[in-house]
Structure formats: structure tokens, C-alpha cells
Motif scaffolding. Structure first.
Motif, PDB file in Angstrom:
ATOM      1  N   ALA A  18     -11.794  20.651   9.120  1.00  0.00           N
ATOM      2  CA  ALA A  18     -11.342  22.034   9.296  1.00  0.00           C
ATOM      3  C   ALA A  18      -9.988  22.285   8.645  1.00  0.00           C
ATOM      4  O   ALA A  18      -9.352  23.302   8.921  1.00  0.00           O
ATOM      5  N   ALA A  73     -10.157  26.075  15.044  1.00  0.00           N
ATOM      6  CA  ALA A  73     -11.478  25.511  14.793  1.00  0.00           C
ATOM      7  C   ALA A  73     -12.165  25.074  16.075  1.00  0.00           C
ATOM      8  O   ALA A  73     -13.238  24.459  16.019  1.00  0.00           O
ATOM      9  N   GLN A 121     -15.822  26.282  16.606  1.00  0.00           N
ATOM     10  CA  GLN A 121     -16.764  25.621  15.707  1.00  0.00           C
ATOM     11  C   GLN A 121     -16.963  24.165  16.105  1.00  0.00           C
ATOM     12  O   GLN A 121     -18.081  23.637  15.996  1.00  0.00           O
ATOM     13  N   MET A 122     -15.917  23.499  16.593  1.00  0.00           N
ATOM     14  CA  MET A 122     -16.078  22.124  17.046  1.00  0.00           C
ATOM     15  C   MET A 122     -17.055  22.057  18.215  1.00  0.00           C
ATOM     16  O   MET A 122     -17.889  21.138  18.287  1.00  0.00           O
ATOM     17  N   VAL A 138     -20.480  22.219  16.859  1.00  0.00           N
ATOM     18  CA  VAL A 138     -20.868  20.919  16.299  1.00  0.00           C
ATOM     19  C   VAL A 138     -21.263  19.972  17.423  1.00  0.00           C
ATOM     20  O   VAL A 138     -22.258  19.245  17.322  1.00  0.00           O
ATOM     21  N   LEU A 160     -13.590  15.386  12.627  1.00  0.00           N
ATOM     22  CA  LEU A 160     -13.993  16.790  12.638  1.00  0.00           C
ATOM     23  C   LEU A 160     -12.802  17.702  12.332  1.00  0.00           C
ATOM     24  O   LEU A 160     -12.939  18.690  11.592  1.00  0.00           O
ATOM     25  N   GLU A 161     -11.655  17.366  12.882  1.00  0.00           N
ATOM     26  CA  GLU A 161     -10.456  18.163  12.607  1.00  0.00           C
ATOM     27  C   GLU A 161     -10.096  18.124  11.128  1.00  0.00           C
ATOM     28  O   GLU A 161      -9.642  19.129  10.559  1.00  0.00           O
ATOM     29  N   MET A 194     -17.548  22.068   9.736  1.00  0.00           N
ATOM     30  CA  MET A 194     -16.365  22.629  10.384  1.00  0.00           C
ATOM     31  C   MET A 194     -15.793  23.835   9.653  1.00  0.00           C
ATOM     32  O   MET A 194     -15.089  24.644  10.251  1.00  0.00           O
ATOM     33  N   ARG A 229     -18.477  17.101  10.261  1.00  0.00           N
ATOM     34  CA  ARG A 229     -17.227  17.443   9.580  1.00  0.00           C
ATOM     35  C   ARG A 229     -17.468  18.493   8.497  1.00  0.00           C
ATOM     36  O   ARG A 229     -16.689  19.425   8.333  1.00  0.00           O
TER      37      ARG A 229
END
Length: 242
Positions: A110, A117, A120-121, A124, A106-107, A157, A154
Motif C-alpha cells: 500500500a 489502507a 483494504q487490508m 484482503v 501487505l503494508e 492493496m 500485497r
């Protein structure tokens, strides 16, 4: 919704021709995605559906025609620049970093953000609670459906305006197929426009605002999702009959 109504399409693909190695697979394909729409592309194997998605995202050469994102020409622009413009793409295969954890995947999504982020994480994780439970697990050890969650998460993100999904239910169990469609509807309900290629055509058209049928790299039909499902010719030729 279109320019005539004073609303600019999110994505316009206009008479695009292109393919691999100088050979055109797409023969003048056109489509439009309007703000907030869920648009589905269906058709037989070899129709050029995934090729069209890759062309729109700069992954193969467009030889003629134009792709516009919010009115700006993005024809043959490299994928890394499209993320900055609010366009995300989830390919059918190799769509996660298998040795990285869920959170690291996920990072990576972004990477273009200049702000934090973290909020937003969490959004998600709200959409995919299982990812929060398994945030430290390597993505490569997850099931196919779980990897699809990671890939979609992902792509979200960057908080895209347009999300493109290539065969998001391919190879998944029937139960997970239904779950993926529910996630897609939830993402679309947040105001994110979606363009999706999907092999489960009837189910996909059932949730679509509009749909396009491609065959041999050309447009064959365009209508609302319900309209394509009700079209006898489409049903007999492309949806396995009525």
C-alpha cells in the motif's frame, strides 16, 4: 468488449518486440484484456510468456510496439509508476519480503496510497483468512501456498484495475493449486481484470474468459478459454493431448 463496442480495453499489447541484452524474445506479440476479463496466456516452456508479462510491466526493454493501459501509452514506463495507474504484478519468484511479517508485507503493497489502507487490508483478510491468523508471522516461514496468498494480497492493496499473475501455482501441491484458482476467480468476481501466465493450462483455460497460446515468442492461437480447450490442434500441441 473493445473499442468498437464503445468499451476501452484495460490493457492492449500491440505488436511488441523485446527481450534481454538486445536480443528479441518476443516477435510481434499482441493481446488485449477487456474490463472485468480473466485472460490466460499458455504455451510451451520458452514461449515468451513470462517475458511478455515483464515487458508489459516495464521490467525489460520493449524495442518496438506499444503497451497501453486504459488507452494511455505505458511502453517502457518504470514499474513504480504503473502502480499509481492501477496495475499490479505478482512475479513467480521472490514475491514476498521474507523477513517481514505478513502484515508488513501487505503494508508495503500500500506504499503508494495517500489514504488509509486499513479497510483494504481487512478485505484482503476476508479473502485470505489464514493471513489474518498469521499476520505477525514472518512471510519467509510460511509454506509456498501461504506465500502466494501474501504476494497476491500485497498486490491487491492498491485496489488495482488490472492484476497480472506470473505462474501463480508453480511448485504448489495439487490441493493448493485448486485453492489458488478459486482465489483468482473470487478476485476477478470483484471486477478486477486479470492477466495470468499459467503452467496448469487446462485448469487455467477452464476459468478463463479468453486465452492466448504463445510459441517461440509469437501469437499462435486466440479464443475463449472453452474454445482453446476444444481446439484439437491446441490440445495436441500445447495441452498434452485430449
Amino acid at each position: 468488449m473493445n473499442d468498437k463496442d464503445g468499451v476501452r480495453p484495460v490493457l492492449e499489447i500491440d505488436d511488441v518486440r523485446g527481450g534481454y541484452g538486445g536480443v528479441d524474445i518476443l516477435h510481434g506479440v499482441s493481446l488485449t484484456v477487456n474490463p472485468g476479463e480473466l485472460v490466460v496466456i499458455v504455451g510451451p516452456n520458452g514461449a515468451g510468456k513470462s517475458t511478455l508479462m515483464k515487458a508489459a510491466f516495464g521490467l525489460l526493454q520493449i524495442n518496438s510496439g506499444q503497451v497501453r493501459l486504459a488507452g494511455a501509452d505505458i511502453t517502457n514506463i518504470s514499474p513504480d509508476r504503473l502502480g499509481h495507474r492501477g496495475m499490479s504484478y505478482v512475479p513467480q519468484e521472490r514475491n514476498v519480503f521474507p523477513t517481514m511479517s505478513v502484515q508488513e508485507n501487505l503494508e508495503m503493497g500500500a506504499y503508494i496510497r495517500k489514504d488509509s489502507a486499513s479497510a483494504q487490508m481487512e478485505r484482503v483478510f476476508d479473502l485470505f483468512p489464514r493471513l489474518k491468523e498469521r499476520r505477525k508471522q514472518p512471510a519467509g516461514l510460511m509454506s509456498g501456498g501461504e506465500r502466494q496468498m501474501v504476494a497476491m494480497g500485497r498486490a491487491l492493496m492498491i485496489e488495482p484495475t488490472l492484476l497480472m499473475l506470473d505462474e501463480p501455482t508453480a511448485g504448489l501441491s495439487p490441493a493448493f493449486v485448486q485453492q489458488v484458482f478459486e482465489w483468482i476467480r473470487a478476485i476477478n468476481a470483484q471486477g478486477i481484470s486479470i492477466l495470468m501466465v499459467e503452467q496448469n493450462a487446462k485448469q487455467a483455460l477452464g476459468i478463463a474468459d479468453r486465452g492466448y497460446v504463445l510459441a517461440t515468442g509469437e501469437n499462435r492461437h486466440e479464443d475463449s478459454g472453452a474454445g482453446l480447450l476444444a481446439n484439437r490442434e491446441v490440445a495436441q500441441m500445447f495441452l498434452g493431448g485430449r
